[in-house]
Design a protein around this motif. Structure first.
Motif, PDB file in Angstrom:
ATOM      1  N   THR A  45      -3.333   2.631  -8.544  1.00 16.35           N
ATOM      2  CA  THR A  45      -3.240   4.298  -7.975  1.00 16.35           C
ATOM      3  C   THR A  45      -2.752   4.593  -6.601  1.00 16.35           C
ATOM      4  O   THR A  45      -2.399   5.342  -6.353  1.00 16.35           O
ATOM      5  CB  THR A  45      -4.330   5.016  -8.438  1.00 16.35           C
ATOM      6  OG1 THR A  45      -5.310   4.626  -7.600  1.00 16.35           O
ATOM      7  CG2 THR A  45      -4.872   4.792  -9.735  1.00 16.35           C
ATOM      8  N   GLU A  91      -1.152  10.619   5.474  1.00 13.29           N
ATOM      9  CA  GLU A  91      -2.519  10.496   4.729  1.00 13.29           C
ATOM     10  C   GLU A  91      -3.135   9.167   5.457  1.00 13.29           C
ATOM     11  O   GLU A  91      -4.275   9.566   5.563  1.00 13.29           O
ATOM     12  CB  GLU A  91      -2.350  10.079   3.153  1.00 13.29           C
ATOM     13  CG  GLU A  91      -3.492   9.974   2.401  1.00 13.29           C
ATOM     14  CD  GLU A  91      -3.101   9.425   0.714  1.00 13.29           C
ATOM     15  OE1 GLU A  91      -3.930   8.625   0.540  1.00 13.29           O
ATOM     16  OE2 GLU A  91      -2.073   9.722   0.492  1.00 13.29           O
ATOM     17  N   CYS A  94       0.721  -1.336   0.041  1.00 13.15           N
ATOM     18  CA  CYS A  94       0.075   0.011  -0.047  1.00 13.15           C
ATOM     19  C   CYS A  94       0.871   1.251  -0.009  1.00 13.15           C
ATOM     20  O   CYS A  94       0.443   2.415   0.234  1.00 13.15           O
ATOM     21  CB  CYS A  94      -0.946   0.048   1.232  1.00 13.15           C
ATOM     22  SG  CYS A  94      -1.927  -1.475   1.425  1.00 13.15           S
ATOM     23  N   HIS A 148     -10.851   0.266   4.479  1.00  8.98           N
ATOM     24  CA  HIS A 148     -10.674   1.131   3.262  1.00  8.98           C
ATOM     25  C   HIS A 148     -10.274   0.392   2.166  1.00  8.98           C
ATOM     26  O   HIS A 148      -9.442  -0.728   2.275  1.00  8.98           O
ATOM     27  CB  HIS A 148      -9.745   2.238   3.697  1.00  8.98           C
ATOM     28  CG  HIS A 148      -9.980   3.246   4.833  1.00  8.98           C
ATOM     29  ND1 HIS A 148      -9.979   2.942   6.121  1.00  8.98           N
ATOM     30  CD2 HIS A 148     -10.481   4.544   4.840  1.00  8.98           C
ATOM     31  CE1 HIS A 148     -10.343   3.862   6.769  1.00  8.98           C
ATOM     32  NE2 HIS A 148     -10.693   4.870   5.944  1.00  8.98           N
ATOM     33  N   GLU A 185      -4.892   4.800  -4.469  1.00  8.09           N
ATOM     34  CA  GLU A 185      -5.803   5.834  -3.809  1.00  8.09           C
ATOM     35  C   GLU A 185      -6.565   4.966  -2.715  1.00  8.09           C
ATOM     36  O   GLU A 185      -6.665   3.599  -2.705  1.00  8.09           O
ATOM     37  CB  GLU A 185      -6.712   5.983  -4.875  1.00  8.09           C
ATOM     38  CG  GLU A 185      -7.720   7.178  -4.379  1.00  8.09           C
ATOM     39  CD  GLU A 185      -8.866   7.470  -5.242  1.00  8.09           C
ATOM     40  OE1 GLU A 185      -9.916   8.365  -4.759  1.00  8.09           O
ATOM     41  OE2 GLU A 185      -8.956   6.863  -6.413  1.00  8.09           O
ATOM     42  N   ARG A 186      -6.852   5.545  -1.647  1.00 11.99           N
ATOM     43  CA  ARG A 186      -7.551   4.814  -0.593  1.00 11.99           C
ATOM     44  C   ARG A 186      -9.201   5.519  -0.382  1.00 11.99           C
ATOM     45  O   ARG A 186      -9.221   6.636  -0.525  1.00 11.99           O
ATOM     46  CB  ARG A 186      -7.009   5.179   0.732  1.00 11.99           C
ATOM     47  CG  ARG A 186      -5.711   4.461   1.221  1.00 11.99           C
ATOM     48  CD  ARG A 186      -4.367   5.183   0.823  1.00 11.99           C
ATOM     49  NE  ARG A 186      -3.262   4.766   1.480  1.00 11.99           N
ATOM     50  CZ  ARG A 186      -2.188   4.203   1.139  1.00 11.99           C
ATOM     51  NH1 ARG A 186      -2.284   3.815  -0.287  1.00 11.99           N
ATOM     52  NH2 ARG A 186      -1.383   3.578   2.104  1.00 11.99           N
ATOM     53  N   ILE A 187     -10.000   4.630  -0.440  1.00 11.26           N
ATOM     54  CA  ILE A 187     -11.289   4.986  -0.379  1.00 11.26           C
ATOM     55  C   ILE A 187     -12.078   4.553   0.999  1.00 11.26           C
ATOM     56  O   ILE A 187     -12.142   2.877   1.020  1.00 11.26           O
ATOM     57  CB  ILE A 187     -12.063   4.547  -1.571  1.00 11.26           C
ATOM     58  CG1 ILE A 187     -11.360   5.403  -2.692  1.00 11.26           C
ATOM     59  CG2 ILE A 187     -13.829   5.040  -1.571  1.00 11.26           C
ATOM     60  CD1 ILE A 187     -11.714   4.724  -4.016  1.00 11.26           C
ATOM     61  N   LYS A 220       3.010   6.908   2.441  1.00  9.51           N
ATOM     62  CA  LYS A 220       1.676   7.531   2.656  1.00  9.51           C
ATOM     63  C   LYS A 220       1.195   7.747   3.893  1.00  9.51           C
ATOM     64  O   LYS A 220      -0.015   7.867   4.274  1.00  9.51           O
ATOM     65  CB  LYS A 220       0.624   6.891   1.579  1.00  9.51           C
ATOM     66  CG  LYS A 220       0.863   7.140   0.342  1.00  9.51           C
ATOM     67  CD  LYS A 220      -0.110   6.177  -0.730  1.00  9.51           C
ATOM     68  CE  LYS A 220       0.090   6.720  -2.199  1.00  9.51           C
ATOM     69  NZ  LYS A 220      -0.560   7.724  -2.188  1.00  9.51           N
ATOM     70  N   VAL A 273      -8.027  -0.122  -1.230  1.00  8.78           N
ATOM     71  CA  VAL A 273      -7.184   0.449  -1.923  1.00  8.78           C
ATOM     72  C   VAL A 273      -7.007  -0.083  -3.487  1.00  8.78           C
ATOM     73  O   VAL A 273      -7.173  -1.248  -3.747  1.00  8.78           O
ATOM     74  CB  VAL A 273      -5.888  -0.169  -1.221  1.00  8.78           C
ATOM     75  CG1 VAL A 273      -4.675   0.252  -1.905  1.00  8.78           C
ATOM     76  CG2 VAL A 273      -5.491   0.032   0.437  1.00  8.78           C
ATOM     77  N   ASP A 274      -6.929   0.855  -4.300  1.00 13.81           N
ATOM     78  CA  ASP A 274      -6.794   0.795  -5.614  1.00 13.81           C
ATOM     79  C   ASP A 274      -5.306   0.539  -5.635  1.00 13.81           C
ATOM     80  O   ASP A 274      -4.338   1.317  -5.661  1.00 13.81           O
ATOM     81  CB  ASP A 274      -7.116   2.023  -6.288  1.00 13.81           C
ATOM     82  CG  ASP A 274      -6.938   1.829  -7.873  1.00 13.81           C
ATOM     83  OD1 ASP A 274      -6.101   0.940  -8.231  1.00 13.81           O
ATOM     84  OD2 ASP A 274      -7.622   2.398  -8.938  1.00 13.81           O
TER      85      ASP A 274
END
Ligand code: GAL
Length: 464
Positions: free
Chosen positions: A439, A63, A55, A433, A441-443, A60, A435-436
Motif C-alpha cells: 500500500t 508526506e 517507496c 518508519h 503506507e508509512r508508519i 510522496k 513501509v508497507d
C-alpha cells in the motif's frame, strides 16, 4: 537523573538515497541507471526485486517531509539521481528532474529541515557505463564535474551542505571487485582503478565548487564507509593487521584527501595495480573535504593471516582479503542484526577516535548508522525495541567520543524509512518508519518515537 547532552548545535538527521526510495524509474524523462539495468538481470537481486517503484517517494515526498518534521529532525540527507537530471549522464538537462529536486528542497526548507545533498549514491547513468566504461575511464572525472556544476548552479542557492560521493569503497569493491553490486564486474585490479577515478572526480567537483560557487557559502565533503577493526589478540602481528585493514578500508580514500596520497601499505602491497597520482593531482586532491563524512555499521576482529584461507568472516566486508593478509572474525556472543552485522557500539567510539587522530581532529559527521531487523506490523504498531537499543548504544558511544575530544558534529540515522536494500531487496528493513510495500503506507516505528525524544532532549539517555 542527570543526562549527558549533545551540544546544542548538534545536527540530528536522517538519510536515504535516490534509487532506494524514489521509484519513478522511467518517469518524466529520467534515463536508466546502472541499478535499473543490474536489477533487470535475473538472479542478481533477492526475489528479483527492483527499485522501479520502491517507496514511491517521487510522488510522496511531501508526506515524507511531514513525517520528518513530526520527528523533529534538523537535517535530511538525500541523493540526486544523476540520470534524472541528465538522462545520458552528459549534455542535455532534463528540466522535469530539476523541478522534482527543486520542489523537494523548497519543501524541506519550509519544514525547517536542512537539506544535505549527496551527488552520487551509486546510480550511475547507464549510458556512461555502456559508452565510457563507467568509473574505469578517466573521462568520468569531467562528466562528474559537469553534472556537479549543474547541481550547484540549480540548487546551490538553497543547498549549503554537499556530499560528492557516497562510499567509494562500496562502488569499487562491491561493484568492480566482487560484482555483487552494479555494474557487476569481478576483478582484483579494477576496484583500485575505479577508486582512483572516484577520488579525482570528487576533487574536481570540490575545486569547481570552491572556485565558481564561493558566493554560495556552503560546505562540501565526501562520505566514506568503514567498520571498526579490533586486533584479535595483543600480538604485534594482529595489531598491525587491524591497522592494515583500516588503511585498506577508509585510509584508501581519506589519506589522499587529507594527506595527498594513498597509504604506504597499499602502495607496497598493490604495486602497479594501484594507480599513482601526479604531483598536480596530489595538489588538486589534498584538503578537498570541509568535513569528514562517515558511514559506520559494524565491527570485526582482525588477525594477521597465515595465508591459509579460512571460513572466518560472516559477511566479510573486508575488501580484497589476499591484498591485506587479514583474517576477519566476530565474537559469537555479539548480537547481530538481520544483515548479520554485529552490534558493537564501542567499535564506533574507537573508530571516531582513530579518525580524529589520523586526520588531525576534523569535524566529523556520521552520515549513516543504523540497522535492519525483520520488523512486523502488529495491531498497527511496530515494536522494534532492538533498533531502539541499537540507536541508544551507538549514540551513547558518540557522546563518549565527544567527551573525549572528538569533533563529532552530527549524526544521520540510516534510514528514514524502509527501502530497497540493494542486492538484498526489501527484506532488510532499516527504516525508522515502516513501509508497507503493497500500500506504500508509512508508519513510525517505536525507534522513531524514541529518536524524536532523543532529539528533543539532545540526549541518547532517554527512555520511551
Ligand atoms: C550503506 C549504503 C546505504 C545503505 C546502508 C545499509 O553502505 O550507503 O545505501 O544501503 O549501507 O546497508
Amino acid at each position: 537523573m542527570l543526562m549527558n547532552k549533545f551540544p546544542k548545535d548538534f545536527v540530528w538527521g536522517t538519510a536515504t538515497s535516490s534509487y532506494q526510495i524514489e521509484g519513478a524509474s522511467d518517469l518524466d524523462g529520467k534515463g536508466p541507471s546502472i541499478w535499473d539495468a543490474f536489477c533487470s538481470i535475473p538472479g542478481k537481486i533477492n526475489n528479483n526485486e527492483t527499485g522501479d517503484i520502491a517507496c514511491d517517494h517521487y510522488h510522496k515526498f511531501k508526506e515524507d517531509i511531514q513525517l520528518m518534521k513530526e520527528m523533529g529532525v534538523k537535517a535530511y540527507r538525500f541523493s540526486i539521481a544523476w540520470s534524472r537530471i541528465m538522462p545520458t549522464g552528459k549534455g542535455a538537462v532534463n528540466e522535469k528532474g530539476i523541478q522534482f529536486y527543486s520542489e523537494l528542497i523548497d519543501e524541506l526548507l519550509k519544514a525547517d529541515i536542512v537539506p544535505w545533498v549527496t551527488l552520487y549514491h551509486w546510480d550511475l547513468p547507464l549510458a556512461l557505463q555502456m559508452e565510457n566504461d563507467g568509473w574505469l575511464n578517466k573521462d568520468i572525472t569531467d562528466y562528474f564535474k559537469e553534472y556537479a556544476d549543474i547541481c550547484f548552479d540549480r540548487f546551490g542557492d538553497r543547498v549549503k551542505n554537499w556530499i560528492t560521493l557516497n562510499e567509494p569503497w562500496v562502488v569499487s569493491i562491491l561493484g568492480y571487485g566482487q560484482g555483487v553490486f552494479a555494474p557487476g564486474r569481478v576483478s582484483n585490479s579494477e576496484p583500485y582503478l575505479a577508486g582512483h577515478h572516484l577520488i579525482l572526480s570528487h576533487a574536481k567537483a570540490v575545486k569547481l565548487y570552491r572556485e565558481k560557487y564561493t558566493h554560495q557559502k556552503g560546505e562540501i565533503g565526501i562520505s566514506n564507509n568503514c567498520d571498526w577493526r579490533e586486533p584479535l589478540t595483543d600480538s604485534k602481528e594482529d595489531k598491525d593487521a587491524a591497522e592494515r585493514a583500516l588503511e585498506f578500508f577508509i585510509a584508501w580514500f581519506a589519506d589522499p584527501i587529507y594527506k595527498g596520497d594513498y597509504p604506504k601499505v597499499m602502495k607496497e602491497r598493490l604495486k602497479e595495480r594501484l594507480p599513482s597520482f601526479s604531483k598536480e593531482e596530489k595538489e588538486l586532491i589534498t584538503g578537498t573535504s570541509d568535513f569528514f563524512g562517515l558511514n559506520h555499521y559494524t565491527t570485526m576482529f582482525a588477525a594477521n593471516s597465515d595465508g591459509i584461507k579460512k571460513e572466518v568472516a560472516v559477511n566479510g566486508n573486508g575488501g580484497i582479503s589476499e591484498d591485506q593478509d587479514v583474517d576477519l572474525s566476530v565474537d559469537k556472543d555479539w548480537k547481530v542484526t538481520l544483515m548479520d552485522w554485529a552490534v558493537v557500539p564501542w567499535g564506533c567510539k574507537k573508530l571516531l577516535k582513530w579518525i580524529d587522530k589520523r586526520y588531525n581532529k576534523p569535524n566529523i559527521y556520521i552520515t549513516e548508522n543504523g540497522c535492519a531487523y525483520p520488523d512486523k506490523l502488529i495491531d498497527g504498531k511496530i515494536d522494534d525495541q532492538e533498533r531502539l537499543d541499537f540507536y541508544q548504544g551507538y549514540l551513547i558511544a558518540c557522546q563518549e567520543a565527544i567527551q573525549d575530544g572528538v569533533n563529532l558534529k552530527g549524526y544521520f540515522a540510516w534510514s528514514f524509512m524502509d527501502n530497497f536494500e540493494w542486492a538484498l531487496g526489501y527484506e532488510q528493513r532499516f527504516g525508522l518508519h515502516y513501509v508497507d510495500f503493497k500500500t506504500l503506507e508509512r508508519i513510525p516505528k517505536k525507534s522513531a518515537h524514541w529518536f524524536k525524544k532523543a532529539i528533543k532532549n539532545d540526549s541518547a539517555e532517554v527512555s520511551l
